[in-house]
Design a protein around this motif. Structure first.
Motif, PDB file in Angstrom:
ATOM      1  N   UNK A  21      27.290 -52.774  47.275  1.00  0.00           N
ATOM      2  CA  UNK A  21      27.094 -51.503  47.982  1.00  0.00           C
ATOM      3  C   UNK A  21      28.219 -51.259  48.978  1.00  0.00           C
ATOM      4  N   UNK A  22      28.770 -52.320  49.514  1.00  0.00           N
ATOM      5  CA  UNK A  22      29.884 -52.161  50.463  1.00  0.00           C
ATOM      6  C   UNK A  22      31.130 -51.634  49.752  1.00  0.00           C
ATOM      7  N   UNK A  23      31.306 -52.004  48.475  1.00  0.00           N
ATOM      8  CA  UNK A  23      32.433 -51.462  47.712  1.00  0.00           C
ATOM      9  C   UNK A  23      32.300 -49.944  47.597  1.00  0.00           C
ATOM     10  N   UNK A  24      31.066 -49.492  47.335  1.00  0.00           N
ATOM     11  CA  UNK A  24      30.825 -48.053  47.249  1.00  0.00           C
ATOM     12  C   UNK A  24      31.225 -47.390  48.562  1.00  0.00           C
ATOM     13  N   UNK A  25      30.767 -47.969  49.676  1.00  0.00           N
ATOM     14  CA  UNK A  25      31.052 -47.384  50.982  1.00  0.00           C
ATOM     15  C   UNK A  25      32.548 -47.381  51.274  1.00  0.00           C
ATOM     16  N   UNK A  26      33.235 -48.466  50.927  1.00  0.00           N
ATOM     17  CA  UNK A  26      34.682 -48.529  51.146  1.00  0.00           C
ATOM     18  C   UNK A  26      35.407 -47.439  50.365  1.00  0.00           C
TER      19      UNK A  26
ATOM     20  N   UNK B 255      37.961 -41.846  50.650  1.00  0.00           N
ATOM     21  CA  UNK B 255      38.140 -40.504  50.125  1.00  0.00           C
ATOM     22  C   UNK B 255      37.752 -40.299  48.676  1.00  0.00           C
ATOM     23  N   UNK B 256      37.223 -41.347  48.006  1.00  0.00           N
ATOM     24  CA  UNK B 256      36.827 -41.197  46.600  1.00  0.00           C
ATOM     25  C   UNK B 256      35.473 -40.499  46.522  1.00  0.00           C
ATOM     26  N   UNK B 257      35.379 -39.517  45.670  1.00  0.00           N
ATOM     27  CA  UNK B 257      34.128 -38.776  45.487  1.00  0.00           C
ATOM     28  C   UNK B 257      33.124 -39.663  44.748  1.00  0.00           C
ATOM     29  N   UNK B 258      31.825 -39.650  45.149  1.00  0.00           N
ATOM     30  CA  UNK B 258      30.815 -40.446  44.444  1.00  0.00           C
ATOM     31  C   UNK B 258      30.747 -40.186  42.940  1.00  0.00           C
ATOM     32  N   UNK B 259      31.030 -38.941  42.532  1.00  0.00           N
ATOM     33  CA  UNK B 259      31.046 -38.630  41.091  1.00  0.00           C
ATOM     34  C   UNK B 259      32.128 -39.450  40.402  1.00  0.00           C
ATOM     35  N   UNK B 260      33.290 -39.549  41.032  1.00  0.00           N
ATOM     36  CA  UNK B 260      34.398 -40.314  40.451  1.00  0.00           C
ATOM     37  C   UNK B 260      34.102 -41.810  40.442  1.00  0.00           C
TER      38      UNK B 260
END
Length: 203
Positions: A162-167, A172-177
């Motif tokens: 989950x921390x990778x997602x947050x990082x 600036x990476x969009x969650x869709x991407x």
């Protein structure tokens, strides 16, 4: 393994508070002694979750310590706060003898006893065949599995932290991407992001 800062972050307490729980004083022994010295094991982490929940419910530290010692001495449990045979109801801390329905108030040294079933009101924890904590699901779609990524919180049934997602989101990476690039479910990515944000707000 979890250091004090990470353990505190995951259980929603300050590092100073966690230090107090594991540091003995002249007035009282430590509530918990970490298995790994300066680091916490997964069972320690679950134990800290329980301590945090008991404190939120108004159970005093000396009663938690008394309960831990009672469970260890009278019920023969090691790492008792990570065991299935306890519950918390209101500001009381209960332990169950064997497989019967006799519960005693271990926070008061087993003074009170009654029968009946107590609903566990702690974070969703799964147990192994020995009734010890084996998995923690802090929210739907997130798991903490000591056998996956050394126990780091991950998207459920994956090794993606989950921390990778947050990082990535903070970079600036969009969650869709993120979902597309790493072949993740979009709702899982959002949940991981939101859970990490909730930990940050609670700190």
């Amino acid at each position: 393994m979890y250091d004090v800062a990470e353990a505190a972050r995951l259980v929603g307490a300050s590092p100073a508070t966690v230090e107090r729980w594991v540091t003995p004083t002249t007035r009282r022994p430590a509530i918990l002694e970490p298995e790994l010295g300066d680091y916490f094991s997964f069972l320690d982490l679950v134990s800290l979750l329980v301590v945090a929940e008991l404190r939120r419910r108004g159970v005093r530290p000396n009663e938690i310590g008394t309960g831990v010692r009672y469970l260890e001495d009278q019920m023969g449990l090691t790492r008792p706060l990570a065991h299935r045979r306890f519950a918390t109801v209101g500001a009381a801390f209960w332990g169950r003898h064997d497989d019967d329905d006799l519960w005693v108030d271990v926070g008061r040294g087993g003074q009170m006893a009654l029968t009946g079933t107590f609903e566990r009101a702690l974070h969703p924890i799964e147990f192994d065949a020995h009734d010890m904590a084996s998995l923690w699901r802090p929210v739907d779609r997130v798991w903490v599995n000591p056998e996956v990524q050394a126990g780091s919180p991950c998207i459920n049934r994956t090794r993606f932290e989950t921390r990778q997602v947050m990082d990535l989101v903070e970079g600036g990476t969009d969650p869709v991407d993120i979902a597309w690039q790493f072949e993740l479910d979009f709702d899982d990515v959002l949940t991981a992001r939101d859970w990490e944000l909730s930990l940050t707000r609670a700190a």
